[in-house]
Design a protein around this motif. Structure first.
Motif, short mmCIF file in Angstrom:
data_model
loop_
_atom_site.label_atom_id
_atom_site.label_comp_id
_atom_site.label_asym_id
_atom_site.label_seq_id
_atom_site.Cartn_x
_atom_site.Cartn_y
_atom_site.Cartn_z
N GLN A 289 0.83 -1.20 0.00
CA GLN A 289 0.00 0.00 0.00
C GLN A 289 0.87 1.25 0.00
O GLN A 289 0.58 2.21 -0.74
N GLN A 290 1.93 1.25 0.78
CA GLN A 290 2.82 2.41 0.82
C GLN A 290 3.51 2.62 -0.52
O GLN A 290 3.66 3.76 -1.00
N LEU A 291 3.95 1.53 -1.14
CA LEU A 291 4.61 1.63 -2.45
C LEU A 291 3.63 2.13 -3.51
O LEU A 291 4.00 2.92 -4.38
N ARG A 292 2.38 1.67 -3.42
CA ARG A 292 1.36 2.17 -4.36
C ARG A 292 1.17 3.67 -4.18
O ARG A 292 1.00 4.42 -5.15
N SER A 293 1.16 4.12 -2.93
CA SER A 293 0.97 5.55 -2.65
C SER A 293 2.12 6.36 -3.23
O SER A 293 1.90 7.43 -3.83
N ILE A 294 3.34 5.88 -3.05
CA ILE A 294 4.52 6.58 -3.59
C ILE A 294 4.45 6.64 -5.11
O ILE A 294 4.70 7.69 -5.73
N ALA A 295 4.11 5.51 -5.73
CA ALA A 295 4.02 5.47 -7.19
C ALA A 295 2.91 6.41 -7.68
O ALA A 295 3.09 7.18 -8.63
N LEU A 296 1.76 6.37 -7.01
CA LEU A 296 0.61 7.16 -7.43
C LEU A 296 0.88 8.66 -7.29
O LEU A 296 0.34 9.47 -8.05
N SER A 297 1.75 9.03 -6.34
CA SER A 297 2.07 10.45 -6.19
C SER A 297 2.84 10.99 -7.38
O SER A 297 2.98 12.20 -7.56
#
Length: 607
Positions: free
Chosen positions: A559-567
């Protein structure tokens, strides 16, 4: 010169023999009747029988048919009678032998005909593959895998013998019981012959990768058939190498034809893979059917969420886009709201795998991506029609390109392409690159080497040339302890088996990738815009982004990696280990992933 009686007789006999079983039996019957009549006449003429002519004829018939040899005492022991009847028996034996031979041959021909499967296919909703190349099984394998546990019928039509195709396929592919494969020997360029595979009742027609001109001829034959039927749902997909062979859009739309220009796609993969080792494997895994796949589905309770909220909450599936009012939107943006009736495009192991997890989406990390790779030097060896795309699609960190093995007639074209990139230095090597001394010198100056296939050569010859160059560069790298990586374009996947795997090596086999893309179109036709966008030069593309360029180092949840990518407006599909080049796709939302700075995130991104 006038033909002799013997020549005319031989010609007549050959003509009769060539007319088939029915004519042979007719000829044998005539010979039998004449033989019986001759024996009858001889018996009556020499007085060896006192019975009437009909009885004598019947006795002669029985003797010839049964091939019965007379007893010595028959006919009062007359030598003449015994000789005539012995001749009758021998004639009968010959006729019976020939008749058995004719029937045996006819039965063998019929059995061979059954093996060739010449009857018209009476199936519905089947997938047709037109064209078959021994040794190239990727397309068939992927269509089989795409079936999953569903019942599926696949019909393969080609000018190759049905029996030969059947043996080759079942020797090289594990076909489950729920998949039925039918083989037909047909002329794939003849509409009347193609009708044997029932295109009018099929769901999708795939034209196996082949020469562009042949592909267009097959497309024309198929579209002619489809246009004459009432079935508007039949889809046709094919791959072409050159832009000039793209089907006109109006005609393609009318006949439900989808074509993908492969040389540009392969060139783009080469250009990006040369600095992102492992990306070509990621492409293969994303488009293959033996792991996670692209699906369109409905996610329960997704309506009303933003695309960002969906991305951060969806478990066991990665959202990659939406289908809204029939329009496909890839990576639509964080703030886009999902409405009732929208379908979610997911990357998952099963269509219904994705579930919304009850997790906290607040205070998740964000980070701006900044590439740390700069001033990279690339060598491009060889020239083909994809050179321009390869050069233009190379990433911005490429500061210098050295080209070799360029035909003299193409040097001006190379310099014209290079002139558009003022900040990228280009050097053309005049020396023979296949000389070990020149290879060694080049290898010491570059970080990456791209080997282009020679399209003017036969596919086998072009692949052998690439294989020899790969082996020499590997030897140089080992001896001198160099770190450059090699990205090679290959024509046939089968030839990859001739060279071992290498951690500094990427292969892009056009036949293999072509088959993967075709199989995707057959199974997920509604997602054609998604597939085309990923393969096209514009829009979202498959990329590797180093973890350190996001400031990532250590343990993070998915979830954290998805958030970083999505940013950064990226969609996270998985990650790649830099030491083993092993990729992991679609990790669970709460999985904890320990990333080294040199590991990479596998993302869909526009840059």
């Amino acid at each position: 010169m006038k033909p002799s009686f013997k020549e005319r007789l031989a010609y007549w006999f050959d003509s009769r023999m060539s007319k088939g079983t029915s004519d042979l039996i007719r000829l044998l019957a005539i010979v039998s009747v004449l033989g019986i009549a001759l024996i009858t006449v001889l018996l009556v003429a020499f007085g060896y029988s006192e019975a009437n002519g009909v009885d004598v004829f019947w006795d002669s018939f029985a003797t010839i048919i049964n091939a019965w040899m007379p007893y010595y005492s028959d006919g009062d022991g007359s030598i003449g009678y015994l000789v005539i009847m012995a001749i009758a028996a021998i004639i009968g034996l010959l006729i019976t032998s020939v008749l058995i031979g004719i029937f045996t041959t006819a039965i063998e021909e019929y059995i061979e005909g059954l093996k060739e499967s010449k009857s018209t296919v009476l199936e519905k909703d089947h997938i047709i593959i037109l064209g078959f190349t021994p040794g190239e099984y990727t397309l068939i394998k992927q269509v089989v895998l795409a079936a999953g546990t569903k019942k599926r019928t696949i019909v393969i039509g080609s000018d190759t013998s049905s029996e030969e195709m059947r043996e080759a396929v079942y020797d090289n592919i594990d076909v489950p019981k729920n998949v039925k494969i039918i083989f037909r020997t047909i002329d794939i360029f003849d509409p009347q012959s193609i009708e044997k595979v029932s295109p009018a009742t099929s769901r999708h027609i795939l034209i196996s990768p082949m020469d562009d001109k042949k592909t267009i001829k097959v497309l024309l034959a198929v579209s002619l058939l489809i246009n004459s039927t009432d079935n508007e749902n039949v889809r046709v997909s094919a791959l072409v190498s050159k832009n000039e062979y793209q089907f006109p859009e109006t005609i393609a739309a009318r006949h439900n034809v989808t074509t993908i220009q492969m040389h540009n796609t392969i060139a783009k993969m080469l250009a990006i893979s040369c600095t992102q080792t492992g990306l070509s494997d990621a492409f293969r895994e994303v488009f293959a059917f033996d792991g996670s796949e692209f699906y369109s589905t409905v996610i329960k309770d997704a309506a009303g969420l933003t695309y960002e909220e969906l991305t951060l909450r969806l478990d066991k599936a990665v959202p990659v886009g939406l289908i809204h009012d029939g329009n496909v939107m890839v990576n639509p943006g964080k703030s886009v709201k999902i409405e009732e009736g929208d379908r979610i495009i997911v990357f998952a192991e099963e269509r219904d795998s994705g579930i919304l997890a009850n997790v906290d989406c607040k205070d998740l990390p964000t980070a701006k991506y900044e590439s740390s790779d700069t001033d990279r030097t690339v060598a491009i060896i060889g020239y083909n029609s994809s050179f321009r795309t390869v050069y233009e699609e190379m990433l911005d960190e490429i500061s210098e390109v050295i080209v070799a093995d360029i035909p003299a007639s193409k040097k001006d074209a190379v310099m014209k392409v290079a002139s558009r990139f003022k900040d990228r230095k280009i050097t053309i090597l005049e020396d023979d690159i296949d000389e070990v001394e020149n290879m060694t010198k080049l290898a010491q100056e570059v970080h990456h080497i791209v080997l282009l296939s020679d399209y003017t050569m036969d596919n086998e010859d072009a692949d052998i040339q690439s294989i020899f160059r790969i082996m020499r560069f590997r030897d140089i790298r080992t001896k001198l302890g160099l770190k450059f990586n090699i990205t090679a374009e290959m024509c046939k996947k089968a030839n990859l088996n001739l060279i071992r795997e290498d951690e500094h090596m990427d292969y892009v086999a056009s036949s293999n990738m072509s088959s993967l893309f075709l199989a995707q179109l057959s199974e997920n036709y509604e997602l054609t815009p998604l597939i085309k966008e990923i393969l096209d030069n514009d829009g979202n593309e498959l990329r590797l982004k180093k973890a350190k360029d996001f400031g990532i180092n250590g343990i993070h949840t998915t979830q954290q990696l998805r958030s970083i990518a999505l940013s950064n407006n990226y969609t996270l599909l998985g990650y790649l280990r830099h030491d083993t080049y092993e990729s992991t796709f679609n990790p669970n939302l709460t999985d904890e992933i320990d990333l080294d700075g040199e590991d990479s995130l596998i993302v869909l991104a526009e840059n």
